[in-house]
Scaffold this active site. Structure first.
Site, PDB file in Angstrom:
ATOM      1  N   HIS A  94      -2.039   0.220  15.524  1.00 16.51           N
ATOM      2  CA  HIS A  94      -1.472   0.171  16.880  1.00 16.51           C
ATOM      3  C   HIS A  94      -1.863  -1.178  17.492  1.00 16.51           C
ATOM      4  CE1 HIS A  94      -0.634   2.636  20.770  1.00 16.51           C
ATOM      5  NE2 HIS A  94      -0.363   1.379  20.961  1.00 16.51           N
ATOM      6  N   GLU A 130       2.586   1.574  15.362  1.00 16.12           N
ATOM      7  CA  GLU A 130       2.927   2.228  16.618  1.00 16.12           C
ATOM      8  C   GLU A 130       2.653   1.281  17.777  1.00 16.12           C
ATOM      9  OE1 GLU A 130       0.301   5.686  16.334  1.00 16.12           O
ATOM     10  OE2 GLU A 130      -1.195   4.637  17.530  1.00 16.12           O
ATOM     11  N   HIS A 157      -2.982  12.656  17.803  1.00 15.30           N
ATOM     12  CA  HIS A 157      -3.904  12.444  18.923  1.00 15.30           C
ATOM     13  C   HIS A 157      -4.901  13.582  19.005  1.00 15.30           C
ATOM     14  CE1 HIS A 157      -5.282   9.936  22.122  1.00 15.30           C
ATOM     15  NE2 HIS A 157      -4.273   9.143  21.903  1.00 15.30           N
TER      16      HIS A 157
HETATM   17  N1  PXP Z   1      -0.637   8.802  17.606  1.00 17.28           N
HETATM   18  C1  PXP Z   1      -0.517   7.883  18.591  1.00 17.28           C
HETATM   19  C2  PXP Z   1       0.832   7.576  19.125  1.00 17.28           C
HETATM   20  C3  PXP Z   1      -1.656   7.210  19.072  1.00 17.28           C
HETATM   21  O1  PXP Z   1      -1.527   6.294  20.048  1.00 17.28           O
HETATM   22  C4  PXP Z   1      -2.915   7.499  18.511  1.00 17.28           C
HETATM   23  C5  PXP Z   1      -4.122   6.759  18.984  1.00 17.28           C
HETATM   24  O2  PXP Z   1      -4.002   5.411  18.694  1.00 17.28           O
HETATM   25  C6  PXP Z   1      -2.975   8.462  17.495  1.00 17.28           C
HETATM   26  C7  PXP Z   1      -1.819   9.100  17.066  1.00 17.28           C
HETATM   27  C8  PXP Z   1      -4.278   8.839  16.843  1.00 17.28           C
HETATM   28  O3  PXP Z   1      -5.079   9.488  17.767  1.00 17.28           O
HETATM   29  P1  PXP Z   1      -6.613   9.731  17.436  1.00 17.28           P
HETATM   30  O4  PXP Z   1      -7.252   8.385  17.354  1.00 17.28           O
HETATM   31  O5  PXP Z   1      -7.110  10.555  18.580  1.00 17.28           O
HETATM   32  O6  PXP Z   1      -6.667  10.463  16.122  1.00 17.28           O
END
Ligand code: PXP
Length: 238
Positions: free
Chosen positions: A43, A70, A190
């Protein structure tokens, strides 16, 4: 099979804390693949506080599994993704300074913008995914915008799971059924963790992919990366 994409942002955060190249983000990504990850997610944010643009370019030719980028589709982000051509791009509605993604898109309000951006990625042969809540109307508008997949924002599931797993997963099952009936692919991410992942998977076994960063990297401090990835993969079995 539900794929595990490991988000390596946290590894880059650790590296950036000292300015050198320890830990080596590229090596960690390759080790994640070697230990069984089905994909790598990054990201890149405008302030480059974790993954840098250069990391994204460097990772592309090295990875053997699915590469997912992302981010918020700013002109700079779109340019980067079109140059790198990952397997998948996931659009999130984050503002530039946001700590972490904390909501899905309002796909109705942003229908024209998302349609235009998704079209550009699709023309380049990149699979698209749009980050959404469990609101079925938002999922329907994501489909209207032309996305291949949606990614369900699972923080509300993770926080609700602690008290009442059944109640926490219920809106996600409803949303996942709507996604399936619209003919879209389904990702989720997430705050998924070793505590809550298997229950999520068992309730929604048609999930295409989960994207996990924070909890997985934290678990690796105690269990080691290899065992951690194995344990997350084990959560994606009945
Ligand atoms: N999906 C998206 C769109 C995210 O922004 C994030 C965090 O960067 C994640 C998944 C992964 O989340 P986590 O770090 O809480 O596993």
């Amino acid at each position: 099979m539900t794929k595990l994409s490991v988000n390596i942002n946290k590894v880059a955060t650790l590296r950036n804390a000292r300015g050198g190249n320890v830990p080596d983000v590229l090596k960690v990504a390759l080790d994640c693949e070697r230990f069984g990850a089905d994909g790598i997610t990054v990201h890149p944010r405008p302030d480059e506080r974790h993954i840098r643009r250069q990391d994204v370019y460097d990772l592309r030719p090295l990875l053997h599994t699915e590469f997912n980028i992302e981010g918020y589709p700013s002109p700079e982000f779109i340019d980067l993704v079109l140059k790198v051509k990952p397997h998948q791009v996931t659009l999130v509605p984050d503002s530039p300074t946001q700590l972490t993604s904390n909501a899905g898109w309002d796909t109705k309000k942003n229908l024209a913008f998302l349609s235009e951006v998704l079209e550009e990625f699709k023309k380049a042969g990149i699979r698209t995914s749009v980050f959404v809540s469990t609101d079925v109307e938002m999922i329907e508008y994501a489909a209207k915008a032309g996305t291949d997949r949606v990614e369900l924002y699972t923080e509300p599931y993770a926080s609700g799971y602690v008290k009442d797993p059944e109640a926490a997963v219920a809106p996600f099952v409803t949303a996942a059924k709507a996604v399936r009936s619209l003919g879209l692919g389904l990702n989720a991410g997430h705050d998924l963790s070793l505590v809550n992942l298997n229950y999520f998977y068992k309730n929604i076994p048609w999930l295409d992919e989960v994207s996990i960063g924070h909890a997985l990297i934290c678990d690796a401090l105690y269990l080691g990366l290899e065992r951690t990835i194995r344990e997350y993969k084990n959560c994606l079995c009945q």
